[in-house]
Design a protein around this motif. Structure first.
Motif, mmCIF file in Angstrom:
data_model
loop_
_atom_site.group_PDB
_atom_site.id
_atom_site.type_symbol
_atom_site.label_atom_id
_atom_site.label_comp_id
_atom_site.label_asym_id
_atom_site.label_seq_id
_atom_site.Cartn_x
_atom_site.Cartn_y
_atom_site.Cartn_z
ATOM 1 N N CYS A 42 0.831 -1.235 -0.093
ATOM 2 C CA CYS A 42 -0.722 -0.066 0.182
ATOM 3 C C CYS A 42 0.613 1.707 -0.065
ATOM 4 C CB CYS A 42 -0.664 -0.230 0.981
ATOM 5 S SG CYS A 42 -0.052 0.284 2.568
ATOM 6 N N PHE A 43 2.238 1.000 0.252
ATOM 7 C CA PHE A 43 3.005 2.272 0.172
ATOM 8 C C PHE A 43 3.048 2.896 1.485
ATOM 9 C CE2 PHE A 43 5.060 6.107 -1.118
ATOM 10 C CZ PHE A 43 6.637 5.979 -0.876
ATOM 11 N N VAL A 44 1.531 3.103 1.853
ATOM 12 C CA VAL A 44 1.480 4.120 3.542
ATOM 13 C C VAL A 44 2.424 4.094 4.747
ATOM 14 C CG1 VAL A 44 0.203 5.713 2.155
ATOM 15 C CG2 VAL A 44 -0.769 4.081 3.464
ATOM 16 N N ARG A 45 1.972 2.216 4.704
ATOM 17 C CA ARG A 45 1.602 1.493 6.292
ATOM 18 C C ARG A 45 3.205 0.847 5.991
ATOM 19 N NH1 ARG A 45 -2.981 1.784 8.492
ATOM 20 N NH2 ARG A 45 -2.309 0.164 10.121
ATOM 21 N N GLY A 46 4.124 1.361 6.928
ATOM 22 C CA GLY A 46 5.756 1.145 6.945
ATOM 23 C C GLY A 46 6.199 0.677 8.270
ATOM 24 N N ARG A 47 7.438 -0.155 8.497
ATOM 25 C CA ARG A 47 8.179 -0.036 9.732
ATOM 26 C C ARG A 47 9.241 1.135 10.126
ATOM 27 N NH1 ARG A 47 11.413 -5.456 11.489
ATOM 28 N NH2 ARG A 47 12.441 -4.774 13.376
ATOM 29 N N ASP A 55 1.577 6.873 6.989
ATOM 30 C CA ASP A 55 2.363 7.801 6.617
ATOM 31 C C ASP A 55 1.885 9.183 6.214
ATOM 32 O OD1 ASP A 55 5.213 6.370 6.937
ATOM 33 O OD2 ASP A 55 5.039 6.500 4.325
ATOM 34 N N THR A 56 0.007 8.685 6.321
ATOM 35 C CA THR A 56 -0.706 9.508 5.375
ATOM 36 C C THR A 56 -1.665 10.311 6.268
ATOM 37 O OG1 THR A 56 -2.109 7.820 4.595
ATOM 38 C CG2 THR A 56 -0.820 9.279 3.157
ATOM 39 N N TRP A 57 -1.691 10.000 7.681
ATOM 40 C CA TRP A 57 -2.386 10.750 8.869
ATOM 41 C C TRP A 57 -2.243 12.444 8.695
ATOM 42 C CZ3 TRP A 57 -4.128 14.256 11.923
ATOM 43 C CH2 TRP A 57 -4.688 13.778 13.024
ATOM 44 N N GLY A 79 -29.904 13.068 -3.559
ATOM 45 C CA GLY A 79 -29.501 14.054 -4.129
ATOM 46 C C GLY A 79 -28.509 15.137 -3.220
ATOM 47 N N THR A 80 -28.601 14.769 -1.907
ATOM 48 C CA THR A 80 -27.276 15.445 -1.016
ATOM 49 C C THR A 80 -26.089 15.227 -1.619
ATOM 50 O OG1 THR A 80 -26.883 13.652 -0.146
ATOM 51 C CG2 THR A 80 -29.194 15.130 0.394
ATOM 52 N N PRO A 81 -25.375 16.723 -1.066
ATOM 53 C CA PRO A 81 -23.794 16.777 -1.247
ATOM 54 C C PRO A 81 -22.682 15.857 -0.414
ATOM 55 C CG PRO A 81 -24.768 18.458 -0.232
ATOM 56 C CD PRO A 81 -25.570 17.675 -0.820
ATOM 57 N N VAL A 82 -22.170 15.850 -0.943
ATOM 58 C CA VAL A 82 -21.342 14.698 -0.430
ATOM 59 C C VAL A 82 -19.027 15.394 0.281
ATOM 60 C CG1 VAL A 82 -20.927 12.402 -1.676
ATOM 61 C CG2 VAL A 82 -20.373 12.807 0.099
ATOM 62 N N LEU A 83 -19.083 15.264 1.241
ATOM 63 C CA LEU A 83 -17.753 15.893 0.620
ATOM 64 C C LEU A 83 -16.318 14.663 0.662
ATOM 65 C CD1 LEU A 83 -15.026 18.502 0.992
ATOM 66 C CD2 LEU A 83 -15.369 17.874 3.713
ATOM 67 N N SER A 84 -15.633 14.831 -0.730
ATOM 68 C CA SER A 84 -14.746 13.978 -0.997
ATOM 69 C C SER A 84 -13.519 13.786 -0.872
ATOM 70 C CB SER A 84 -15.041 13.083 -2.376
ATOM 71 O OG SER A 84 -16.584 13.051 -2.664
ATOM 72 N N PHE A 85 -12.844 12.683 -0.187
ATOM 73 C CA PHE A 85 -10.946 12.729 0.384
ATOM 74 C C PHE A 85 -10.448 11.393 -0.174
ATOM 75 C CE2 PHE A 85 -12.622 12.375 4.481
ATOM 76 C CZ PHE A 85 -10.910 11.657 5.266
ATOM 77 N N GLY A 86 -9.241 11.740 0.019
ATOM 78 C CA GLY A 86 -8.712 10.829 -0.255
ATOM 79 C C GLY A 86 -7.421 10.632 0.436
ATOM 80 N N THR A 87 -6.685 9.630 0.003
ATOM 81 C CA THR A 87 -5.453 9.871 0.574
ATOM 82 C C THR A 87 -4.750 8.845 -0.153
ATOM 83 O OG1 THR A 87 -4.951 7.875 2.129
ATOM 84 C CG2 THR A 87 -5.023 9.706 3.091
ATOM 85 N N ALA A 88 -3.069 9.287 -0.443
ATOM 86 C CA ALA A 88 -2.072 7.802 -1.507
ATOM 87 C C ALA A 88 -2.268 6.743 -0.925
ATOM 88 C CB ALA A 88 -0.328 8.363 -1.233
ATOM 89 N N GLY A 89 -1.844 5.497 -1.883
ATOM 90 C CA GLY A 89 -1.509 4.889 -2.046
ATOM 91 C C GLY A 89 -2.675 3.642 -2.076
ATOM 92 N N CYS A 90 -2.950 1.975 -1.958
ATOM 93 C CA CYS A 90 -3.566 1.660 -2.280
ATOM 94 C C CYS A 90 -2.804 0.005 -1.952
ATOM 95 C CB CYS A 90 -4.535 1.293 -3.311
ATOM 96 S SG CYS A 90 -5.638 0.085 -3.531
ATOM 97 N N TRP A 100 -5.269 6.697 -9.912
ATOM 98 C CA TRP A 100 -3.974 5.812 -10.295
ATOM 99 C C TRP A 100 -2.790 6.948 -9.800
ATOM 100 C CZ3 TRP A 100 -0.027 7.593 -12.959
ATOM 101 C CH2 TRP A 100 -0.557 8.231 -13.947
ATOM 102 N N ASP A 101 -3.626 7.411 -10.230
ATOM 103 C CA ASP A 101 -2.397 9.063 -10.040
ATOM 104 C C ASP A 101 -2.102 8.975 -8.492
ATOM 105 O OD1 ASP A 101 -5.365 9.640 -10.347
ATOM 106 O OD2 ASP A 101 -4.078 11.818 -10.491
ATOM 107 N N ILE A 102 -3.385 9.409 -7.137
ATOM 108 C CA ILE A 102 -3.327 9.765 -6.574
ATOM 109 C C ILE A 102 -3.285 7.695 -5.599
ATOM 110 C CG2 ILE A 102 -4.802 9.554 -4.408
ATOM 111 C CD1 ILE A 102 -6.812 10.958 -6.047
ATOM 112 N N SER A 103 -3.510 6.685 -6.386
ATOM 113 C CA SER A 103 -4.089 5.117 -5.433
ATOM 114 C C SER A 103 -2.971 4.841 -5.418
ATOM 115 C CB SER A 103 -4.973 5.103 -5.986
ATOM 116 O OG SER A 103 -4.778 3.981 -6.719
ATOM 117 N N LYS A 104 -2.048 4.953 -6.296
ATOM 118 C CA LYS A 104 -0.061 4.503 -6.269
ATOM 119 C C LYS A 104 0.418 5.592 -6.495
ATOM 120 C CE LYS A 104 -2.507 0.949 -7.076
ATOM 121 N NZ LYS A 104 -2.158 -0.701 -6.575
#
Length: 364
Positions: A42-47, A55-57, A79-90, A100-104
């Motif tokens: 996932c790249f964002v969890r490491g030792r 890494d992405t908190w 019909g309601t609005p939703v605030l969308s966000f993510g981080t890097a990695g998968c 892929w530009d975000i998840s990878k």
């Protein structure tokens, strides 16, 4: 007490030490085994030394207000609005990933804005969003961050929506979904070969997550399958998928078939023809599923919600995230026959429409 914003990695949960000194991550079925300084797939969890870190908190990307139908959720506050966000990695390696530009990404600093849970909840409240969606990449990999954001949102009366592949182990799965109110789970195909060859994972853990959601939680969830020509769009596979959903989850669970377009490492397949989506919808309905939708194409019939009791159009949609008909009473029942529509509804739909609005977070 509100956690201070991390500029350094945050402590991660769900890991243990192996006899050979490596640390095994127990978040998902990959069970990455890590030497000091190494990261999981996932790249964002490491030792880091003798502990696992995230890494992405507090580092997020893609803040936008979307229509809830874009997640896609058709039975959750339409019909309601939703605030969308993510981080890097998968934690999967889908060759067709359309984010892929975000998840990878391997550059978390470049992609990420600093955002505490309180900042995200405040942005949702200030912009009139009813929900926050954890999306773009899979939120299970930033579980520790996601559950804190969800708690901050819940304190303000804002729901949390997970857009996930459901590739997660039992312990973290329980913690993660206890924080969520709704989910769209990506059931990428219905063969082990597809999951192994195209996604770098396995089918069984995803099915286990779906059964868990149905039998052990109160999370409202819907399913999405992206149909890729020549890969997972055969009649037999679609029929088996629909039969399994009806038998194990129930015929009332909504299923979305969405159109593929060539991207990232899968450019040899053509875009999904609209006729393929219509055929898949017909096969799933013939298998007994009551709410089957098409997406990523303009198909008002496949985007609309129809009453399984009398056939009335309960929620009309134009295929572009705009609601143009509403035949539900204040209790979420068909006005013609009284059939109760499963999901979460109010006396009328929201009027957000198809707009996509970027959001800038403010420090809190």
């Amino acid at each position: 007490m509100q956690r201070q914003l991390f500029t350094a990695p945050a402590p991660a949960r769900y890991w243990h030490r192996l006899d050979d000194g490596r640390l095994q991550c127990d978040l998902c079925p990959r069970f990455c085994k890590l030497h000091d300084g190494s990261r999981g797939l996932c790249f964002v969890r490491g030792r880091d030394g003798d502990a696992l870190v995230l890494d992405t908190w507090g580092r997020s990307s893609g803040f936008c207000i979307d229509p809830i139908e874009k997640k896609p959720l058709n039975h959750w506050l339409p019909g309601t609005p939703v605030l969308s966000f993510g981080t890097a990695g998968c934690n999967l390696a889908c060759k067709f990933c359309q984010n892929w530009d975000i998840s990878k990404s391997r550059d978390t600093d470049r992609l990420a804005a600093q955002a505490t849970p309180a900042m995200i909840a405040a942005a949702a409240a200030d912009s009139g969003c009813r929900s926050v969606a954890y999306t773009y990449n899979d939120p299970v990999i930033f579980l520790e961050y996601a559950v804190e954001v969800a708690a901050a949102c819940r304190a303000r009366g804002i729901a949390s929506v997970a857009v996930t592949a459901g590739y997660v182990c039992a312990g973290p799965r329980a913690e993660f979904f206890a924080a969520m109110d709704a989910a769209n789970v990506d059931l990428k195909a219905f063969t082990e070969d597809f999951y192994h060859r195209v996604c770098g994972g396995h089918l069984a853990p995803v099915l286990e997550t779906l059964v868990y959601l149905k039998r052990e939680t109160r999370v409202w969830f819907e399913l999405t399958t992206l149909l890729i020509p020549g890969y997972n769009d055969g009649d037999d596979e679609i029929a088996r998928l629909a039969e399994w959903v009806g038998r194990e989850l129930g015929p009332e669970v909504p299923l979305h078939f969405t159109a593929f377009h060539p991207d990232w490492k899968l450019t040899d397949a053509p875009p999904t023809p609209p006729a393929t989506l219509s055929r898949a919808r017909r096969l799933a309905r013939e298998a007994g599923l009551q709410y089957v939708y098409t997406g990523n194409v303009r198909d008002p019939e496949g985007a609309s919600t129809w009453c399984p009791g009398c056939g009335a159009k309960l929620i009309g949609r134009d295929g572009r995230y705009r609601i143009d008909g509403w035949q539900l009473d204040a209790h979420g029942c068909c006005r013609a026959c009284g059939h109760a529509l499963p999901g979460h509804f109010e006396a009328g739909p929201g009027d957000w429409g198809p707009q996509r609005l970027p959001v800038r977070l403010s420090a809190s």
